[in-house]
Design a protein around this motif. Sequence first.
Motif, PDB file in Angstrom:
ATOM      1  N   GLU A   1      -6.270   5.107  -4.990  1.00 33.53           N
ATOM      2  CA  GLU A   1      -7.668   4.876  -4.598  1.00 33.53           C
ATOM      3  C   GLU A   1      -8.149   3.460  -4.869  1.00 33.53           C
TER       4      GLU A   1
ATOM      5  N   LEU B   1      -6.798   1.229  -2.187  1.00 35.20           N
ATOM      6  CA  LEU B   1      -7.543   1.430  -0.932  1.00 35.20           C
ATOM      7  C   LEU B   1      -8.912   0.770  -0.995  1.00 35.20           C
TER       8      LEU B   1
ATOM      9  N   SER C   1      -1.713  11.072  -1.239  1.00 40.55           N
ATOM     10  CA  SER C   1      -2.834  10.145  -1.066  1.00 40.55           C
ATOM     11  C   SER C   1      -2.417   8.770  -1.541  1.00 40.55           C
ATOM     12  N   LEU C   2      -3.056   7.787  -0.955  1.00 50.54           N
ATOM     13  CA  LEU C   2      -2.819   6.425  -1.426  1.00 50.54           C
ATOM     14  C   LEU C   2      -3.615   6.191  -2.696  1.00 50.54           C
TER      15      LEU C   2
ATOM     16  N   TYR D   1     -10.319  -2.070   1.560  1.00 52.19           N
ATOM     17  CA  TYR D   1     -11.552  -1.929   2.362  1.00 52.19           C
ATOM     18  C   TYR D   1     -12.557  -3.037   2.030  1.00 52.19           C
TER      19      TYR D   1
ATOM     20  N   MET E   1       0.807  -1.229   0.000  1.00 54.68           N
ATOM     21  CA  MET E   1       0.000   0.000   0.000  1.00 54.68           C
ATOM     22  C   MET E   1       0.839   1.277   0.000  1.00 54.68           C
TER      23      MET E   1
END
Length: 252
Positions: A174, A177, A171-172, A181, A125
């Motif tokens: 998307e 991410l 930002s990571l 999640y 990540m």
Amino acid sequence: MDTKLTVDIEAISQVAERIKASTRVVVLTGAGISQESGVPTFRGADGLWQSFRAEDLATPEAFQRDPVLVWQWYDWRRSLIKPLEPNPGHYALVELEKRIPGLTLVTQNVDGLHRAAGSRDPIEMHGTIWRVRCLECKNTFENRTVPITILPKCEACDGLLRPDVVWFGESLNEEILHTIYTYLQKAQVVLIVGTSAMVQPAASFGMVAKRTAGAFVVELNRSRTHQSPLFDISIQGNAGELLPRIVDCIGP
Ligand code: OAD
């Protein structure tokens, strides 16, 4: 009798039972899992952030200000990590993955040691120090050259290359991410290994899985962390000892 050992064995067999009964397991690793391979961690007495300032070396502004300094630091880290080998903690996760096909490995580490151990498809990540990205054409390239030319240039367009890692203030990805999640929201067990849980969003993953999926959340760390009281079990010890014991306990 050694009471601590007895308590640990009970906790380890409890974790092993939970994992054995699960089909959806998420493992989150941090710098602590690579510590026994010789990779410096970030926080704590010997941590990198004791000797270096993240603001000078690990932000987009720092790279804009002084790309030579930032590249020298990454070149030093690459040269330090290149000869290092995965340790029994990394290998135990490869074994765990064989026993639990629905295991998702997410790492905050950029050292590449999960891949070196043979983990199928770790979600890196925070990126990897073994990949570079062009500031101009945005292409990424695998690059393991040590020492690297400072300043390295893109083969495609001659633009300046940067390490393909996530810096503070960035930002990571998307899509990555979203994938993480999705797994957290279905997880039955989450193992949080060797992270101080100081950096978001990874620091929230355990609680996200607990709240949304009712996951059983386990922390494996050499020390207690500020999150230890929030989890179902927190076992203190070295990842390179605890993880193989959990895998042994799960059995073939
Ligand atoms: P930290 O250095 O903050 O924390 C390492 C954790 O590992 C600590 O809680 C230690 O107690 C624990 N530890 C050390 N050795 C261990 C061992 N052998 N077995 C088990 N636990 C051990 O590292 P991270 O939490 O990974 O971000 O740091 C998170 C992020 O902060 C990094 O990915 C990096 C950093 O700044 C970026 O670069 C974006």
